[in-house]
Design an enzyme around this catalytic site. Structure first.
Site, PDB file in Angstrom:
ATOM      1  N   TRP A 102       2.502   0.447  12.130  1.00 28.50           N
ATOM      2  CA  TRP A 102       2.432   0.847  11.501  1.00 28.50           C
ATOM      3  C   TRP A 102       1.794   2.041  12.120  1.00 28.50           C
ATOM      4  O   TRP A 102       1.955   3.457  11.844  1.00 28.50           O
ATOM      5  CB  TRP A 102       1.370   0.883  10.554  1.00 28.50           C
ATOM      6  N   ASP A 172      -5.604   4.620   8.715  1.00 27.21           N
ATOM      7  CA  ASP A 172      -5.233   3.969   7.883  1.00 27.21           C
ATOM      8  C   ASP A 172      -5.634   2.106   7.666  1.00 27.21           C
ATOM      9  O   ASP A 172      -5.411   1.602   8.653  1.00 27.21           O
ATOM     10  CB  ASP A 172      -3.476   3.597   8.527  1.00 27.21           C
ATOM     11  N   LYS A 196      -2.185  -4.583  -0.907  1.00 27.24           N
ATOM     12  CA  LYS A 196      -2.639  -5.292   0.234  1.00 27.24           C
ATOM     13  C   LYS A 196      -4.157  -6.005  -0.334  1.00 27.24           C
ATOM     14  O   LYS A 196      -3.631  -7.629  -1.161  1.00 27.24           O
ATOM     15  CB  LYS A 196      -2.769  -4.928   1.140  1.00 27.24           C
TER      16      LYS A 196
HETATM   17  C1  PLP Z   1       1.845  -1.977   4.325  1.00 28.24           C
HETATM   18  C2  PLP Z   1       1.056  -1.679   5.381  1.00 28.24           C
HETATM   19  C3  PLP Z   1       1.435   0.337   5.164  1.00 28.24           C
HETATM   20  C4  PLP Z   1       3.294   0.482   4.849  1.00 28.24           C
HETATM   21  O1  PLP Z   1       2.791   0.826   2.957  1.00 28.24           O
HETATM   22  P1  PLP Z   1       3.386   1.273   1.713  1.00 28.24           P
HETATM   23  O2  PLP Z   1       2.502   1.337   0.510  1.00 28.24           O
HETATM   24  O3  PLP Z   1       4.620   0.745   1.590  1.00 28.24           O
HETATM   25  O4  PLP Z   1       4.353   3.024   2.608  1.00 28.24           O
HETATM   26  C5  PLP Z   1       0.916   1.124   5.864  1.00 28.24           C
HETATM   27  N1  PLP Z   1       0.007   0.522   6.908  1.00 28.24           N
HETATM   28  C6  PLP Z   1      -0.757  -0.619   6.549  1.00 28.24           C
HETATM   29  C7  PLP Z   1      -1.410  -0.994   7.781  1.00 28.24           C
HETATM   30  C8  PLP Z   1       0.081  -1.632   6.094  1.00 28.24           C
HETATM   31  O5  PLP Z   1      -0.049  -2.845   6.321  1.00 28.24           O
END
Ligand code: PLP
Length: 359
Positions: A102, A172, A196
């Protein structure tokens, strides 16, 4: 039909109480004769949900009035573009710590807008660790430092925020948001896809420090992609049902002792699984011990055949979604806030039995 033990990395398990609450008021929200999905986002009922959810986030994280909160769409992946669009000019530099798949995607998007300096990367070690503070080689004057607090795919997590000497962090936090207290003063932006740890897919929580927002570039940025558009009055139709669900999850988190309550709960759960992994060398942790995630526990078995057998037999014990991410293989047990202790205990019992039968 019983509920299964769900170790999905995302969309992930939600608290059963929350789902039941939503079910119970699904067809008639507070005697409106309609579901929340069928009410205007300008209605008093929705406004209340929006305000409650924001107040709860403020409280849980200790944001005070220094931060703006927004519920956006497009997933965390859109934030990979939106953050540099607002904060990284053509001749400016931002630092991006590269600790996983990511992070790498975030870097690719930021490079469209300005210069990206990578102060540390664990790509060569298949992202098996996060950096120590000494390993971070920041650039001279970055606009911000971006990091992925928890690396969902590899199963690593920063134990604490990197120290940037005052440069705002852009984080993030998709896969460990609200799993433990954080030092909010260090952050310019915290963003997280809800699916998540805080709700269903479709809403992204974005938290921005007001001081930092004041420095945003607004020239030539489409209106909807400017963070400033989403402060104050709701700009356009938000994913109302998703925000409603997030609000219920936040209430549930409050009722369970808040972020410090979840920190110790999550530590207890993770310790049980890691102890089972470390008991002998049948299971092998997939990452460095110091970098282990409390959210996504990744491990290997002696062979890929045994890993497949593990996943197949787990299902017979109602243990679901344990297969590692397709890019890395192995086993991944995602044990976010909503994963109950009972699921972890069932998993650990199964791991021990599987080892006895196959070791
Ligand atoms: C799942 C995830 C993403 C992607 O998220 P989307 O909502 O599908 O764009 C980005 N960063 C991390 C750390 C993730 O676990």
């Amino acid at each position: 039909m019983t509920r299964v033990h769900n170790f999905s990395a995302g969309p992930a398990a939600l608290p059963l109480e929350v789902i039941k609450h939503a079910q119970q008021e699904l067809t008639d929200y507070k005697e409106t004769g309609r579901s929340i999905m069928e009410l205007s986002h300008r209605s008093a009922h929705y406004e209340e949900i929006d305000q409650q959810a924001k107040a709860r986030l403020r409280n849980l994280l200790g944001l005070g009035d220094k931060f703006e909160i927004m519920f956006l769409q497009g997933g965390a992946s859109s934030q990979f573009m939106m953050a540099p669009y607002n904060f990284l000019g053509k001749d400016q530099t931002a630092d991006y710590i590269d600790t996983g798949r990511w992070s790498a995607k975030a870097i690719k998007e930021a490079e469209i807008f300005g210069n990206v300096h990578v102060p540390f990367s664990s790509a060569e070690g298949n992202y098996d660790r996060v950096p120590t503070q000494d390993e971070l080689k920041f650039s001279d004057n970055p606009q911000y430092v971006h990091f992925t607090s928890n690396n969902t795919v590899a199963g690593t997590q920063f134990p604490v925020e990197p120290d940037t000497n005052g440069v705002p962090l852009v984080c993030d936090a998709s896969s460990d948001f609200l799993s433990r207290p954080i030092d909010v003063d260090k952050y310019g932006i915290i963003y997280a896809g809800a699916q998540k740890n805080v709700g269903p897919a479709g809403v992204t929580v974005v938290i921005i420090k007001k001081d930092f927002l004041a420095q945003a570039n607004t020239e030539n940025v489409p209106t909807i992609l400017q963070y400033g558009t989403h402060t104050g009055k709701i700009f356009n139709t938000p994913p109302t049902f998703n925000v409603y669900m997030v609000n219920l999850v936040l209430k549930w988190i409050e009722g369970k002792g808040g972020l410090s309550g979840f920190k110790s709960f999550n530590e207890k759960k993770a310790k049980k699984v890691y102890d089972a992994i470390d008991a002998d060398d049948f299971y092998r942790g997939a990452v460095d011990k110091e970098s282990r995630s409390l959210m996504n526990v990744t491990f290997r078995l002696p062979s890929e055949e045994l890993e497949q057998k593990f996943v197949d037999e787990a299902v017979k014990h109602d243990l679901y979604s344990l297969k590692g991410h397709r890019s890395v293989g192995g086993i991944r047990a995602s044990i976010y806030n909503a994963c109950p202790m009972e699921s972890v205990d069932t998993l650990v019992d199964f791991m021990n039995d599987f080892r006895s039968n196959n070791g």
